[in-house]
Design a protein around this motif. Structure first.
Motif, PDB file in Angstrom:
ATOM      1  N   GLY A 202     -34.744  31.539  26.974  1.00 32.59           N
ATOM      2  CA  GLY A 202     -34.999  30.856  28.374  1.00 32.59           C
ATOM      3  C   GLY A 202     -33.871  30.412  29.038  1.00 32.59           C
ATOM      4  O   GLY A 202     -32.544  30.905  28.712  1.00 32.59           O
ATOM      5  N   VAL A 203     -33.912  30.100  30.181  1.00 30.79           N
ATOM      6  CA  VAL A 203     -32.730  29.780  31.046  1.00 30.79           C
ATOM      7  C   VAL A 203     -32.925  28.545  31.670  1.00 30.79           C
ATOM      8  O   VAL A 203     -33.977  27.872  31.938  1.00 30.79           O
ATOM      9  CB  VAL A 203     -32.627  30.964  32.244  1.00 30.79           C
ATOM     10  N   ILE A 204     -31.658  27.823  32.060  1.00 34.10           N
ATOM     11  CA  ILE A 204     -31.468  26.661  32.947  1.00 34.10           C
ATOM     12  C   ILE A 204     -30.660  27.041  34.132  1.00 34.10           C
ATOM     13  O   ILE A 204     -29.957  27.874  33.913  1.00 34.10           O
ATOM     14  CB  ILE A 204     -31.163  25.404  32.275  1.00 34.10           C
ATOM     15  N   VAL A 205     -31.284  26.754  35.300  1.00 36.23           N
ATOM     16  CA  VAL A 205     -30.796  27.293  36.365  1.00 36.23           C
ATOM     17  C   VAL A 205     -30.468  25.973  37.397  1.00 36.23           C
ATOM     18  O   VAL A 205     -31.322  25.231  37.503  1.00 36.23           O
ATOM     19  CB  VAL A 205     -31.728  28.250  37.066  1.00 36.23           C
ATOM     20  N   ALA A 206     -29.261  26.219  37.887  1.00 36.10           N
ATOM     21  CA  ALA A 206     -28.864  24.858  38.823  1.00 36.10           C
ATOM     22  C   ALA A 206     -27.599  25.157  39.573  1.00 36.10           C
ATOM     23  O   ALA A 206     -26.998  26.231  39.194  1.00 36.10           O
ATOM     24  CB  ALA A 206     -28.707  23.562  37.935  1.00 36.10           C
ATOM     25  N   ALA A 207     -27.200  24.648  40.389  1.00 36.45           N
ATOM     26  CA  ALA A 207     -26.045  24.826  41.016  1.00 36.45           C
ATOM     27  C   ALA A 207     -24.722  24.620  39.997  1.00 36.45           C
ATOM     28  O   ALA A 207     -25.146  23.690  39.292  1.00 36.45           O
ATOM     29  CB  ALA A 207     -25.719  23.681  42.281  1.00 36.45           C
ATOM     30  N   PRO A 208     -23.766  25.375  40.318  1.00 36.72           N
ATOM     31  CA  PRO A 208     -22.774  25.452  39.094  1.00 36.72           C
ATOM     32  C   PRO A 208     -21.981  23.876  38.440  1.00 36.72           C
ATOM     33  O   PRO A 208     -22.173  23.790  37.247  1.00 36.72           O
ATOM     34  CB  PRO A 208     -21.723  26.191  39.629  1.00 36.72           C
ATOM     35  N   GLU A 209     -22.196  23.258  39.396  1.00 40.26           N
ATOM     36  CA  GLU A 209     -21.497  21.620  39.202  1.00 40.26           C
ATOM     37  C   GLU A 209     -22.310  21.074  38.393  1.00 40.26           C
ATOM     38  O   GLU A 209     -22.129  20.143  37.592  1.00 40.26           O
ATOM     39  CB  GLU A 209     -20.912  20.928  40.220  1.00 40.26           C
ATOM     40  N   THR A 210     -23.843  21.243  38.747  1.00 41.26           N
ATOM     41  CA  THR A 210     -24.953  20.585  38.163  1.00 41.26           C
ATOM     42  C   THR A 210     -25.054  20.964  36.671  1.00 41.26           C
ATOM     43  O   THR A 210     -25.538  20.031  35.853  1.00 41.26           O
ATOM     44  CB  THR A 210     -26.247  20.691  38.980  1.00 41.26           C
ATOM     45  N   LEU A 211     -25.117  22.294  36.740  1.00 42.24           N
ATOM     46  CA  LEU A 211     -25.212  22.955  35.237  1.00 42.24           C
ATOM     47  C   LEU A 211     -24.104  22.548  34.327  1.00 42.24           C
ATOM     48  O   LEU A 211     -24.359  22.701  33.034  1.00 42.24           O
ATOM     49  CB  LEU A 211     -25.313  24.334  35.442  1.00 42.24           C
ATOM     50  N   ALA A 212     -22.770  22.226  34.938  1.00 47.14           N
ATOM     51  CA  ALA A 212     -21.728  22.095  33.924  1.00 47.14           C
ATOM     52  C   ALA A 212     -22.082  21.253  32.690  1.00 47.14           C
ATOM     53  O   ALA A 212     -21.876  21.476  31.450  1.00 47.14           O
ATOM     54  CB  ALA A 212     -20.189  21.719  34.822  1.00 47.14           C
TER      55      ALA A 212
END
Ligand code: PLP
Length: 333
Positions: A202-212
């Motif tokens: 699967g994947v999780i997708v978000a703006a880079p700072e949110t995903l960090a």
């Protein structure tokens, strides 16, 4: 016939099997390289590569989100907020990482009241989990409602679980949406439309700072080499995916029609399954299993009294399942 976990009942794309058969001994021996798979999935979703993290099924994405969100206990036990009924993993993961799950009941039609969610937000709310389409009802939530809600629950993470978005065609994934909603995380899976549930990806997708912070929770090689090799091929085989989406849509319509004829209550589903109210859910599940058709008893879920959930897979399977359902219900009458 497995119609209880909303899998792809036809299997994965034949091109995926060809790729897996061609993997050599070093594929098993070496740690997997994620670059090709990441490029493929980011291109497919229309976001830059650093907006995407691969996970061992979306289940791991949910766990990562719960763990990242519930780390801080300085203001008391952190809370996750969601609806009831819902996919079990939101509560399981939240409590596993020391948080508390708070739920808001859906109405009899499984319609979401965004205001009830807003009213349930407390200073301890760290994350809001919502699936669109909803599981177990298959009901779709308008994207505008989700966007507004995501904005209002910030700074809590708004986790939009899009496990069934391939079937509905609706998604929040879009660079502008992530720019407007820095608390938004979207989860997707390749277990359903792509038939890769056994490979776990699967994947999780978000703006880079949110995903960090979520990335820090996911172990470095949690997605194995076979899943990583399969993903770009599965994504590239657009014809296979399209064929399966059409099969699922036709099956959903056939199931809905059959239930109507049998006088059974259903709810409009945008996913690859249908929730059906029968007179005796456990009895129906057992009688169908005796005929080789496995469906899910959801009657223990809040608001799902005497409900079963049936996967809408390939049409051939659906026709057999409908015959079995007719036989069981007519015998019961
Ligand atoms: C709403 C929802 N989210 C997430 C998942 C987990 O999917 P995966 O197989 O990718 O772990 C499921 C699986 O049934 C699901 O129904």
């Amino acid at each position: 016939m497995r119609l209880h976990l909303n899998e792809n009942t036809a299997g994965c794309s034949p091109a995926v099997m060809d790729t897996l058969r061609g993997l050599g001994r070093t594929a098993a021996a070496f740690y997997p390289d994620y670059e090709t798979a990441l490029q493929a999935v980011a291109g497919h979703l229309g976001v830059p590569v650093d907006y995407v993290a691969l996970t061992n099924g979306l289940d791991e994405g949910i766990l990562a989100a719960a763990a990242a969100a519930c780390r801080d206990h300085s203001n008391g036990v952190p809370e996750a907020l969601g609806v009831s009924p819902a996919f079990d993993e939101y509560e399981i993961c939240t409590t596993a990482v020391g948080g508390r799950m708070v739920t808001v009941a859906l109405d009899d039609d499984f319609d979401l009241s965004a205001d009830k969610i807003r009213a349930a937000v407390t200073p301890r709310t760290r994350i809001v989990f919502l699936a669109n389409p909803h599981n177990p009802s298959g009901r779709a939530i308008p994207l505008a409602t989700l966007r507004a809600l995501a904005k209002d629950v910030a700074p809590a993470i708004f986790f939009a679980d899009e496990a069934y978005a391939d079937f509905s065609g609706d998604t929040l994934i879009d660079v502008d949406t992530f720019a407007a909603l820095p608390n938004l995380v979207v989860g997707r899976t390749f277990s359903k439309a792509y038939g890769l549930a056994g490979l776990r990806i699967g994947v999780i997708v978000a703006a880079p700072e949110t995903l960090a912070p979520l990335r820090r929770v996911v172990p470095p090689f949690s997605v194995n080499a076979w899943a990583v090799a399969a993903l770009p091929v599965a994504i590239a085989d657009r014809g296979y995916r399209q064929w399966y989406l059409e099969q699922a849509a036709e099956s959903r319509a056939l199931l809905t029609g059959a239930c109507e004829r049998l006088g059974l209550r259903t709810w409009p589903s945008a996913a690859n399954f249908l929730l059906v109210r029968v007179a005796d859910a456990p009895g129906t599940v057992t009688a169908l299993a005796a005929r080789g058709v496995i469906v899910r008893d959801r009657s223990g879920d809040p608001g799902c009294g005497q409900c079963i959930r049936i996967t809408a897979g390939i049409v051939e399977d659906t026709r057999r399942a409908i015959s079995a359902l007719e036989e069981v219900l007519c015998a019961a009458r």
